[in-house]
Design an enzyme around this catalytic site. Structure first.
Site: not given
Length: 315
Positions: A62, A189
């Site tokens: 991010h 993930h």
């Protein structure tokens, strides 16, 4: 005098060019114990809470996707700019800021005002993956820290959990990452957790795109109203181990987020999902390639940026 001035100018230009290149040995002389400091601090944190490995990896992702890998995501709001922490994709979900403070403090104790927060974050993300059983790669260093952050860019550049495949491919392409890179990076993930608010719509409103039994199981801890902060593992099979379980889940239509299942929904990425689901080796190889590419997104180097003394504030 003219010859000497020309020589000095040439040396300055050469130094600037060299300084602007990321290299694994950037701190070899100025902070030789850097990597062991970061690794040891990360090891303690992950041993206490395995989820921190995923949190630091997500924090790095991010950061890099908003104006490059410059530690802007770590900055608190100031009177002159609104930071990135409260952007839609970050609000109430990014973690690891306190751990970054600890790592930075430990590094500063040995190498004062020498190592950037952006380089520390790159190393911590790598070490988090390794500590959870994932592949190891050599991190190139030499990034500087930004003096500002962009709430607006964070809202535009970061892929939301509701994104469709075309949007995902477009957002990654904007960072010079291919659809293959995107799918490999999504393998992150295989570790970590997601808040109920990010996957509620997927389990309640997308019957054609999710395994019914899986959806029902998730409804038990994610009610249709309330419980926004309830957590569920992104990979139900091995949530604290970096492997290809996430991709096997996708093939069984057990992707927790809408954006997860978009990678295996009769589209262009199905073949890559199948490959990674059957080969941990292929996943590890492509994940490392994609991480190296992501870690080189628009770094500040040379005379740009600064070495922050505290990762949350500009000097």
């Amino acid at each position: 005098m003219g010859s000497l001035s020309s020589t000095l100018l040439w040396l300055l230009i050469c130094a600037t060019i060299i300084d602007a290149q990321l290299t694994p040995n950037f701190y070899a002389r100025t902070c030789p114990t850097l990597q062991s400091i970061v690794r040891d601090t990360m090891a303690q944190a992950v041993a206490k809470e395995p989820r921190m490995g995923a949190s630091m990896l997500r924090l790095f992702f991010h950061d890099c996707f908003v104006n490059g890998c410059d530690a802007s995501v770590l900055l608190e709001d100031t009177p002159s700019f609104k930071g990135e922490k409260n952007a839609y994709a970050n609000q109430n979900s990014l973690r690891g800021f306190k751990l970054m403070d600890i790592i930075k403090k430990n590094v500063e104790a040995k190498c004062k005002s020498t190592v950037s927060c952006s380089d520390i974050l790159a190393l911590a993300a790598r070490d988090g993956v390794v500590l959870l059983g994932g592949p190891k790669w050599t991190v190139s260093l030499g990034r500087k820290d930004s003096r500002t952050a962009s709430f607006e860019a964070a809202n535009v550049n970061l892929p939301p959990p509701t994104a469709n495949l075309a949007t995902l491919i477009s957002l990654f392409a904007a960072k010079n990452l291919t659809a293959r890179d995107m799918t490999a990076l999504s393998g992150a993930h295989t570790i970590g957790m997601a808040r109920c608010s990010t996957y509620r719509s997927h389990i309640y409103n997308e019957a054609n795109n999710i395994n019914a039994a899986f959806a029902t199981t998730k409804m038990a801890t994610c009610p249709s109203i309330g419980g926004d902060d309830n957590l569920a593992p992104l990979d139900t099979s091995t949530p604290n181990h970096f492997d290809n379980g996430y991709f096997r889940n996708l093939m069984a239509k057990q992707g927790l987020l809408h954006s997860d299942q978009e990678l295996f929904n009769g589209g262009s990425q199905d073949a890559w999902v199948r490959l990674y689901a059957r080969s941990n080796y292929a996943l590890s190889k492509d994940f490392v390639v994609a991480m190296l590419k992501m870690g080189s997104i628009s770094p500040l180097t040379g005379f740009s940026g600064e070495i922050r003394r505290h990762c949350r504030f500009v000097n």
